[in-house]
Design an enzyme around this catalytic site. Structure first.
Site: not given
Ligand code: DQA
Length: 143
Positions: A15-16, A23, A28, A77, A80, A101, A103, A110
């Protein structure tokens, strides 16, 4: 006779991540994923790269089931959903293709809620914090 098998590798974004480029660019970056994906395919001609993005948890699970018994690698990825989805974690357990995985950001630097991952225990490896280069590094693991 020798048949060269070109490895099929899919990048699955959650998502996103369709908003990459616009964004939170300070986190990012300012490149769209589509432009980056084209660069990746050019840089890795020995792989047949595929791309899928969805904002919907069940669609990500369906895609993992679809590719997860035939593809040579999955770069995931889950965005969220990484931090919330037992279902995506279970899907990775249930398929046979190796999952890396990734990111873009260093999730450990964070908020605390980003330190939990339902993907990591079931992934072959984890790469995070290198910007879009995290995907490049993940692809190198399949060389
Ligand atoms: C992310 C990190 C997640 O915590 C966040 O929800 C994202 C993107 C990353 O690539 O840095 O959407 O997966």
């Amino acid at each position: 006779m020798y048949f060269y098998h070109m490895k099929n590798i899919i990048i699955i974004n959650g998502p996103n991540l369709n908003l990459l480029g616009k964004r939170e660019p300070e986190i990012y970056g300012s490149q769209t994923f589509e432009a980056f994906f084209d660069e990746l395919q050019t840089a890795f001609p020995q792989f047949k790269l595929h791309y899928f993005q969805s904002n919907i948890e069940g669609e990500l699970i369906d895609k993992l089931h679809e590719v997860g018994f035939s593809y040579d690698g999955i770069i995931l990825n889950a965005a969220a959903y990484t931090h919330t989805s037992v279902g995506i974690g279970d899907a990775i357990k249930g398929i046979s293709s190796p999952v890396i995985e990734v990111h873009i950001s260093n999730t450990y630097s964070r908020e605390e809620f980003r330190h939990q991952s339902f993907i990591s225990p079931n992934a072959k490896g984890v790469i995070l914090g290198f910007g879009l280069k995290s995907y490049t590094l993940a692809l190198q693991s399949f060389l």
